[in-house]
Design an enzyme around this catalytic site. Sequence first.
Site, PDB file in Angstrom:
ATOM      1  N   ILE A  18      21.110   2.109 -28.062  1.00 37.95           N
ATOM      2  CA  ILE A  18      19.698   2.681 -28.322  1.00 37.95           C
ATOM      3  C   ILE A  18      19.401   3.669 -27.213  1.00 37.95           C
ATOM      4  O   ILE A  18      18.859   4.731 -27.680  1.00 37.95           O
ATOM      5  CB  ILE A  18      18.741   1.797 -28.517  1.00 37.95           C
ATOM      6  CG1 ILE A  18      18.942   0.878 -29.746  1.00 37.95           C
ATOM      7  CG2 ILE A  18      17.322   2.043 -28.784  1.00 37.95           C
ATOM      8  CD1 ILE A  18      18.336  -0.525 -29.951  1.00 37.95           C
ATOM      9  N   ASP A  66      20.786   0.247 -10.253  1.00 38.35           N
ATOM     10  CA  ASP A  66      20.601  -1.037 -10.778  1.00 38.35           C
ATOM     11  C   ASP A  66      18.771  -0.829 -11.040  1.00 38.35           C
ATOM     12  O   ASP A  66      18.176  -0.935  -9.959  1.00 38.35           O
ATOM     13  CB  ASP A  66      21.107  -2.018  -9.764  1.00 38.35           C
ATOM     14  CG  ASP A  66      20.759  -3.611 -10.183  1.00 38.35           C
ATOM     15  OD1 ASP A  66      20.126  -3.678 -11.412  1.00 38.35           O
ATOM     16  OD2 ASP A  66      21.337  -4.418  -9.709  1.00 38.35           O
ATOM     17  N   SER A 147      11.395  -3.434 -27.724  1.00 37.75           N
ATOM     18  CA  SER A 147      11.309  -5.113 -27.731  1.00 37.75           C
ATOM     19  C   SER A 147      12.379  -5.419 -28.926  1.00 37.75           C
ATOM     20  O   SER A 147      13.504  -5.003 -28.897  1.00 37.75           O
ATOM     21  CB  SER A 147       9.948  -5.142 -28.268  1.00 37.75           C
ATOM     22  OG  SER A 147       9.616  -6.692 -28.250  1.00 37.75           O
ATOM     23  N   SER A 148      11.857  -6.051 -29.719  1.00 36.48           N
ATOM     24  CA  SER A 148      12.964  -6.865 -30.608  1.00 36.48           C
ATOM     25  C   SER A 148      12.291  -7.875 -31.555  1.00 36.48           C
ATOM     26  O   SER A 148      11.150  -8.501 -31.347  1.00 36.48           O
ATOM     27  CB  SER A 148      13.953  -7.876 -29.767  1.00 36.48           C
ATOM     28  OG  SER A 148      14.813  -8.590 -30.695  1.00 36.48           O
ATOM     29  N   TYR A 162      15.849 -14.974 -23.925  1.00 39.31           N
ATOM     30  CA  TYR A 162      15.721 -13.700 -24.555  1.00 39.31           C
ATOM     31  C   TYR A 162      14.669 -13.094 -25.203  1.00 39.31           C
ATOM     32  O   TYR A 162      13.605 -12.375 -25.128  1.00 39.31           O
ATOM     33  CB  TYR A 162      16.933 -12.994 -25.277  1.00 39.31           C
ATOM     34  CG  TYR A 162      17.096 -11.625 -25.801  1.00 39.31           C
ATOM     35  CD1 TYR A 162      17.467 -10.600 -25.156  1.00 39.31           C
ATOM     36  CD2 TYR A 162      16.688 -11.628 -27.167  1.00 39.31           C
ATOM     37  CE1 TYR A 162      17.420  -9.317 -25.787  1.00 39.31           C
ATOM     38  CE2 TYR A 162      16.807 -10.126 -27.721  1.00 39.31           C
ATOM     39  CZ  TYR A 162      16.950  -9.275 -26.935  1.00 39.31           C
ATOM     40  OH  TYR A 162      16.954  -7.760 -27.416  1.00 39.31           O
ATOM     41  N   VAL A 195      21.130  -4.293 -34.608  1.00 38.38           N
ATOM     42  CA  VAL A 195      21.678  -2.977 -34.391  1.00 38.38           C
ATOM     43  C   VAL A 195      22.900  -3.020 -33.867  1.00 38.38           C
ATOM     44  O   VAL A 195      23.043  -3.903 -32.520  1.00 38.38           O
ATOM     45  CB  VAL A 195      20.604  -2.191 -33.590  1.00 38.38           C
ATOM     46  CG1 VAL A 195      20.984  -0.597 -33.343  1.00 38.38           C
ATOM     47  CG2 VAL A 195      19.389  -2.166 -34.344  1.00 38.38           C
ATOM     48  N   THR A 197      24.994  -1.929 -30.906  1.00 35.13           N
ATOM     49  CA  THR A 197      24.868  -1.317 -29.651  1.00 35.13           C
ATOM     50  C   THR A 197      26.019  -1.569 -28.714  1.00 35.13           C
ATOM     51  O   THR A 197      26.094  -0.755 -27.633  1.00 35.13           O
ATOM     52  CB  THR A 197      23.490  -1.619 -29.167  1.00 35.13           C
ATOM     53  OG1 THR A 197      23.505  -3.157 -28.857  1.00 35.13           O
ATOM     54  CG2 THR A 197      22.344  -1.410 -29.978  1.00 35.13           C
TER      55      THR A 197
END
Length: 280
Positions: A18, A66, A147-148, A162, A195, A197
């Site tokens: 993404i 990082d 987000s998700s 998660y 998705v 990814t």
Amino acid sequence: MARFSGKVALVTGSSNGIGRATAIVLAKDGAKVTITGRNAQRLEETRQEILKAGVPEDHVLAVAVDLVSEEGQDKLINSTIEKFGRLDILVNNAGTAFVDSEGRVGIDQDVSDYDKVMRINMRSVVTLTQKAKEHLIKAKGEVVNVSSIAAGPQAQPEMTYYAMSKAALDQFTRSSAISFIQHGVRVNAVSPGCVTTGIGEAIGFPPGAFEKMASFWESHKECIPSGKVGQPVDIANVIAFLADRNLSSYIIGQSIVADGGSTLVMGMQAHDMMAILTSA
């Protein structure tokens, strides 16, 4: 004139998926972009994809750091300002999950996995946004968090940590939106469903495992009603919409769900009730 002409965007986690698609979309629409990730080789692949789209080379800055590191974040912000002189759009996309080394899932995973997930998915978002704040205020800019749908309200018993991190991110989006809008800065989010990814192998799934799971989801209406797993550009286009004040100026502190309809269905709705009612 391209809609993001004169704007500068910083997209985290842009070495693939993404983030990469978002950087390409924004750059093609005129933005100067800073791309970042830990893997320098994949980051260079993103840079080359952007250049292939006809974007001038001096419109792209690649910074391999990082993101969990405060020093890395400082380098990211300072390099962007040094090269481009401003920051208009911050896309907090970097995020991950971890597969337990002993095969444990959910609440049985070691709490060290929780700490790692929260450092990347939540703490780094907070601290990077804090570091970018003064520049975003100067530009009257935009923040878009990735987000998700795992944030809920459905349970996520196998990916609990998660899901918790993304639920926290949704609250951060809402709360920071109110703080930022006083300064003319908008904060919103996008909540993707399934998705493709490349994250599957990155978090420890065997090669091809995610694709196998995605194929199952596509063939089951109760998983993805549209019958199609999303592509990174599908989410990138939503991010670009939220970053475009001309199109989304009255959207403040919201998360747009882009999931092919996954969050709209319940068990009974996943089947053709009319066919059942009219069957012999």
